[in-house]
Design an enzyme around this catalytic site. Structure first.
Site, PDB file in Angstrom:
ATOM      1  N   HIS A   1      13.107  -1.334   2.466  1.00 18.20           N
ATOM      2  CA  HIS A   1      11.677  -1.005   2.485  1.00 18.20           C
ATOM      3  C   HIS A   1      11.510   0.491   2.722  1.00 18.20           C
ATOM      4  O   HIS A   1      11.694   0.975   3.835  1.00 18.20           O
ATOM      5  CB  HIS A   1      10.981  -1.814   3.579  1.00 18.20           C
ATOM      6  CG  HIS A   1       9.480  -1.850   3.468  1.00 18.20           C
ATOM      7  ND1 HIS A   1       8.760  -0.980   2.698  1.00 18.20           N
ATOM      8  CD2 HIS A   1       8.561  -2.682   4.041  1.00 18.20           C
ATOM      9  CE1 HIS A   1       7.465  -1.259   2.796  1.00 18.20           C
ATOM     10  NE2 HIS A   1       7.323  -2.303   3.606  1.00 18.20           N
TER      11      HIS A   1
ATOM     12  N   HIS B   1       4.885   2.480   1.999  1.00 17.61           N
ATOM     13  CA  HIS B   1       3.708   2.119   2.801  1.00 17.61           C
ATOM     14  C   HIS B   1       3.639   2.780   4.173  1.00 17.61           C
ATOM     15  O   HIS B   1       3.086   2.217   5.114  1.00 17.61           O
ATOM     16  CB  HIS B   1       3.621   0.590   2.960  1.00 17.61           C
ATOM     17  CG  HIS B   1       3.649  -0.147   1.667  1.00 17.61           C
ATOM     18  ND1 HIS B   1       3.961  -1.487   1.565  1.00 17.61           N
ATOM     19  CD2 HIS B   1       3.423   0.266   0.390  1.00 17.61           C
ATOM     20  CE1 HIS B   1       3.922  -1.858   0.303  1.00 17.61           C
ATOM     21  NE2 HIS B   1       3.593  -0.805  -0.435  1.00 17.61           N
TER      22      HIS B   1
ATOM     23  N   TYR C   1       5.963   3.423   6.392  1.00 21.10           N
ATOM     24  CA  TYR C   1       6.909   3.002   7.427  1.00 21.10           C
ATOM     25  C   TYR C   1       8.041   4.032   7.532  1.00 21.10           C
ATOM     26  O   TYR C   1       7.974   5.105   6.940  1.00 21.10           O
ATOM     27  CB  TYR C   1       7.394   1.587   7.160  1.00 21.10           C
ATOM     28  CG  TYR C   1       6.272   0.575   7.243  1.00 21.10           C
ATOM     29  CD1 TYR C   1       5.580   0.378   8.451  1.00 21.10           C
ATOM     30  CD2 TYR C   1       5.860  -0.155   6.135  1.00 21.10           C
ATOM     31  CE1 TYR C   1       4.530  -0.527   8.536  1.00 21.10           C
ATOM     32  CE2 TYR C   1       4.813  -1.064   6.213  1.00 21.10           C
ATOM     33  CZ  TYR C   1       4.148  -1.238   7.410  1.00 21.10           C
ATOM     34  OH  TYR C   1       3.100  -2.127   7.504  1.00 21.10           O
TER      35      TYR C   1
END
Length: 370
Positions: free
Chosen positions: A173, A176, A178
């Site tokens: 990931h 977004h 993060y």
């Protein structure tokens, strides 16, 4: 939802680097928070099995936390470490495989998105490249090189466990707002050492994570990398403002070992740059030569953020534009989020032409693990 086009292109097999899928549909990762103390239970396995049994080609799990004291922003998000959590994920893999599906975990660190008040028993501070929030305010100290190295090892360990358990791929990931995305973004990364600087310099942390994951899983295990231009605090944000900048950004990641790029957008049909109809996944495929996953309000008439800004759900929407784009090979795979959340049989219904049976997405779908 009516469609005048054949859905055949969406149901052709896909194969890349040993990942063999029956069709082009991917279940998008969606945080569900149904894993108390980070342990995914039988209800989580059943949830994913239902999608696999209804012809979803590849499931990408909700974000799962790497082993780090400040990784999480929610007590009920699943861990990807510890015997109990890993046993729970092993059960998920077995259930999905028995139903004929393929599955990859999304490994995740929330970075500065951690909210300390949600963890009263922990004194772990939110961490980030410069200790800055998404609005640029100082919250904690910048990460040290030693701390960065520990984080890289934690990503690699999670990926190694994914392969050992029997997952079919792993997704990192990097989107977004993060942790990895905080290194990418100039608002949250003010470092002047090797992990900061210009757009390419700010990819170094991600590059080292990808290389460490590759070393951990070997040359033939597929690595998916999710990235986005937008941030929760700035929906108009762009890491790359032109195709030329996007190429500068993507090339180090591609060369580090990414096999498939998952280009996160709010609306898949929107062009990424002026002068071309290509979306972000389309440009990524063109610039890297790697397969890409598109995502963003697929099969629904409104994008996800309207749920929070307007409090409304979404109705099934025509997918002719999606079919045309995949026929033109703009991208390779299609990630479906909310439509699959409310209707586990969405893919099967699309294949069989039972579009009048598609379920709308409502706020209530977020409250159950159906």
């Amino acid at each position: 939802m009516n469609s005048s086009k054949s859905v055949t292109a969406l149901f052709t097999p896909f194969e890349y680097k040993g990942l063999k899928l029956e069709n082009r549909f991917v279940m998008a990762p969606m945080t569900r928070s149904f894993s108390p103390k980070g342990i995914p239970g039988p209800n989580v396995a059943d949830y994913y099995r239902r999608r696999a049994g209804n012809e979803v080609g590849l499931i990408i799990t909700e974000g799962t936390l790497i082993e780090h004291p400040a990784a999480g922003a929610d007590q009920n998000v699943p861990h990807f470490y510890g015997e109990e959590a890993l046993d729970g994920w092993a059960r998920v893999v077995r259930e999905v495989h028995e139903a004929g599906g393929k599955i990859a975990p999304q490994i995740w660190h929330t970075g500065m998105a951690r909210q300390k008040e949600k963890f009263p028993e922990s004194d772990a501070e939110p961490i980030g490249p410069s200790g800055l929030s998404l609005t640029g305010e100082k919250v904690s100290e910048p990460l040290s090189i030693e701390e960065i190295n520990d984080l890289i090892r934690a990503y690699a360990q999670a990926a190694s466990q994914a392969k050992k358990i029997g997952f079919d791929a792993v997704e990192i990931h990097g989107a977004h707002g993060y942790l990895i995305d905080q290194f990418f973004w100039e608002v949250t990364n003010k470092r002047t050492d090797e992990y900061g600087g210009d757009l390419v310099g700010r990819t170094k942390f991600a590059v080292e994570v990808i290389k460490a994951v590759r070393d951990a899983v070997g040359p033939d295990f597929p690595i998916i990398f999710r990235f986005s231009q937008w941030k929760p605090s700035d929906y108009q944000s762009k890491l790359a403002k032109s195709p030329e900048e996007l190429k500068l950004f993507l090339t180090p990641l591609s060369e580090a070992g990414v096999d498939i790029f998952h280009a996160s957008t709010r609306r898949f049909w929107e062009p990424e740059f002026e002068g071309s109809e290509l979306n972000l996944a389309g440009w990524t495929r063109k610039l890297t030569g790697k397969p890409t996953i598109t995502v963003g309000s697929v099969g629904l008439d409104s994008e996800f953020l309207s749920l929070f800004t307007e409090g409304k759900g979404s109705q099934p929407a025509n997918i002719d534009n999606l079919i045309e784009r995949i026929e033109q090979e703009e991208f390779d795979l299609v990630a479906v989020g909310r439509a699959l959340l409310s209707d586990p049989a969405w893919v099967s219904k699309i294949r069989n032409g039972n579009t009048e049976e598609l379920q709308p997405f409502t706020r209530e779908a977020l409250t159950t693990l159906s």
